[in-house]
Structure formats: structure tokens, C-alpha cells
Design a protein around this motif. Sequence first.
Motif, PDB file in Angstrom:
ATOM      1  N   SER A   1      43.658 -48.987  12.113  1.00  0.00           N
ATOM      2  CA  SER A   1      44.948 -48.387  11.766  1.00  0.00           C
ATOM      3  C   SER A   1      44.933 -46.932  12.213  1.00  0.00           C
ATOM      4  N   PRO A   2      45.443 -46.647  13.393  1.00  0.00           N
ATOM      5  CA  PRO A   2      45.347 -45.278  13.923  1.00  0.00           C
ATOM      6  C   PRO A   2      46.181 -44.267  13.164  1.00  0.00           C
ATOM      7  N   GLU A   3      47.151 -44.728  12.353  1.00  0.00           N
ATOM      8  CA  GLU A   3      48.037 -43.795  11.646  1.00  0.00           C
ATOM      9  C   GLU A   3      47.423 -43.252  10.367  1.00  0.00           C
ATOM     10  N   GLU A   4      46.290 -43.786   9.947  1.00  0.00           N
ATOM     11  CA  GLU A   4      45.708 -43.371   8.674  1.00  0.00           C
ATOM     12  C   GLU A   4      44.783 -42.178   8.852  1.00  0.00           C
ATOM     13  N   GLY A   5      44.485 -41.519   7.727  1.00  0.00           N
ATOM     14  CA  GLY A   5      43.645 -40.338   7.826  1.00  0.00           C
ATOM     15  C   GLY A   5      43.073 -39.933   6.489  1.00  0.00           C
ATOM     16  N   TRP A   6      42.626 -38.683   6.408  1.00  0.00           N
ATOM     17  CA  TRP A   6      42.009 -38.168   5.189  1.00  0.00           C
ATOM     18  C   TRP A   6      42.186 -36.662   5.115  1.00  0.00           C
ATOM     19  N   ILE A   7      41.890 -36.123   3.951  1.00  0.00           N
ATOM     20  CA  ILE A   7      41.930 -34.678   3.765  1.00  0.00           C
ATOM     21  C   ILE A   7      40.664 -34.225   3.060  1.00  0.00           C
ATOM     22  N   ASP A   8      40.366 -32.957   3.182  1.00  0.00           N
ATOM     23  CA  ASP A   8      39.407 -32.308   2.294  1.00  0.00           C
ATOM     24  C   ASP A   8      40.188 -32.013   1.013  1.00  0.00           C
ATOM     25  N   PRO A   9      39.946 -32.753  -0.069  1.00  0.00           N
ATOM     26  CA  PRO A   9      40.839 -32.647  -1.224  1.00  0.00           C
ATOM     27  C   PRO A   9      40.867 -31.275  -1.878  1.00  0.00           C
ATOM     28  N   VAL A  10      39.738 -30.578  -1.901  1.00  0.00           N
ATOM     29  CA  VAL A  10      39.713 -29.253  -2.517  1.00  0.00           C
ATOM     30  C   VAL A  10      40.497 -28.261  -1.665  1.00  0.00           C
TER      31      VAL A  10
END
Length: 354
Positions: free
Chosen positions: A123-132
Motif C-alpha cells: 500500500s504505497p499511500e500509507e505511512g508513519w510519523i514520529d509521534p512525539v
Amino acid sequence: MRPWEMHGTIVIGAGVIGASIGYHLAARGAAVTVVDAGLPASGATRHSFAWISGNGGPDGPAFGLRDLSVQDWRRLGEEIPGLGLVWSGALTWGEEFGRAEAIEPPIDVEPRLADLPSSARFSPEEGWIDPVRVTEQLIEAARHRGAQIRLGAPVLRLIRGEVAGVIGVDLGHVVLGATNVIVAAGTGSAALCSSVGVSLPLPAAPAVMVRLWAEPGLIGHIVANDEFEARQSPDGTILMPHGYAGEDSAESLLATGETARRLLIDSFEGADDVRLLSAEVGWRPMTSDGEPAVGATRIPGLHVAVAHPGVCLAATIGRLVADELTTSVAAPELARFRPTRFDGRLRAPQASTV
């Protein structure tokens, strides 16, 4: 008699959901104050895997909200310059993630996997973040748009009027009066709501977050299957969430971390340099039915915003809650998730006043 300060809307909690609500309200010109006992993202948000995915499936939690999460996070990335979003894409397979498609071995997607699945979904549209980091950025963006931010300010209880609804929060040395109070305090939300007789069942939902390090480039995307989930930051840090198995000591947590490290080494070629950084227990704010609790309660002025997965849903929840408060129009997307579904589980105490 303690002093009173009058505010418009008070958001209790500077985790990712509270920060998002604060930002969205301030961006609409609303008077908003965000209060938290600690620093931004110091609770459940800090331990999050922080996967932004719209692929929860019709049987998964928050169905209908997850579908909006990717576009809402992309919108925030356009509104807030430099917001740390990483659209890496996600490679998933196995029974838990379902909807896998037969593909050629995904060598071009994740070339260092030791055992390539016969079927998978990318799924190329997905991702993540550094939550802090991203939560801190949301708080600063809210402040820039006029929000008041009070950190190091634990809320002792909610204050309820004898005739009206919730009228403020008690900080001990001062009472903050408000038109609306939004409880977005993660696992602490239940105790705050119970102080005015509102039931919010949040049973214990611990999980272990393992942090590892390897040379950057070992893992290029989010990788998730029935055995593990993992992602790697540009600095080499790898996050691997792990189910809680009763870890109650530093030694047991280190053992869990070592198990995760060995699994990663076995799953990726050339991963012998992986080392364990930490393994910590985080407490997830999950309601008794597993669904988010977002929206107005039966007490006028009191709202709740508690959800898992909080990071994934934060941008959408922030937008919808802000829309409801600034337009007085109920968001149909939140109809399934109203906290009033838990009404009747706790008898309301006598109204408390100061």
C-alpha cells in the motif's frame, strides 16, 4: 475561594489527539486552551507505532474513520510546513492483515527480507510519523494560531454546575471555567469523566514497544505480518510493537526485547548488527468494545475524544470535533462512536462546585 479563569474550550490532554483538536479549533478561530500534566506526547502517544493506514477493514475498529485518516494527515502536512510525515508505504501479509494478493516476490519493495511471502499487499499511500515530534509540532501550530497551552498542569477533576453542565476543570490552585471541556487524556480519561458521573470504560490494554537500532536502510517500509510489525527511521531506529505477556521487571522487558531482536535478525538478511535500545510498556486507551469514544456526553459541555489507534485517527478526529463545536452540526462520521453508548453504567454523583 480559589481564583477562576474563564476560557472558551478546554482540551484536557496534549497527546496526539488532544493536540490535533487544539490545532483544528485554533485554526478555525476558536478560543481554546490545551492543558496537560506533562509534556506533549508523554503518555500513550509516546509508545505508539504511529502507522497511518486506511486499511482497517469492515470488521476492524474505527471502520469509517480509518478510511479518512490518510487524506486528513496529508491535508495537515500541507497546512503545517515541515510536519514530519513519512509516506513510506506498507508491505503486509498473513491472516491478520488479510486482503493479500498473489504477487511476484517483492524484491523491489523490501529486498532484504529473508523469506519472501508468496502473496502480500503493498500500500504505497500509507505511512508513519514520529509521534512525539509531530505532536509537539501540532501543539506549536495551535499556539501560533492563538491557542493557550498549559503544560505541567494536572487536572484534578471536572467541575459541574448545579443546573448547567460541566463548567470547568480544577487544577488545584485555580479553576478554569469553560463553555466546553474535551477530555482527551488517554487512559486518564475514565477517572476524569467519573468525577462528574459519566462512565467511560477503559480496561487495561498494555503493550510493549521494542526499540532497536541497525544501519539505516535495513527496512525501507512498514512491514507487518502475523509474526511481527516493524519500521525503521532514517537514523536507524527500528520500532517493533510486541504483545504484552505480563512483563513486570526490567529483566522480563529485556528478554522480550531480545526475542524481538532475534526475530528481526532471522527475518532480514544482513541484520546481524541489530542491537536492542529499549523495551517499555505502554498503556493504550481502548474502550471496552474496542471502538473510539468521540463526541458529546449526556452532560452539556462535556465531550470525550479517546481512540485506538490514536495516531492514525488523530487528524480526522481533530477535524470532526472542531467542526462540531464551531458549527453545532453533528458529524455523521461520529455517529457510531458517541460516548453516550456507555450511559447507565455509573450513577452520577452530586454536582460539585467550587
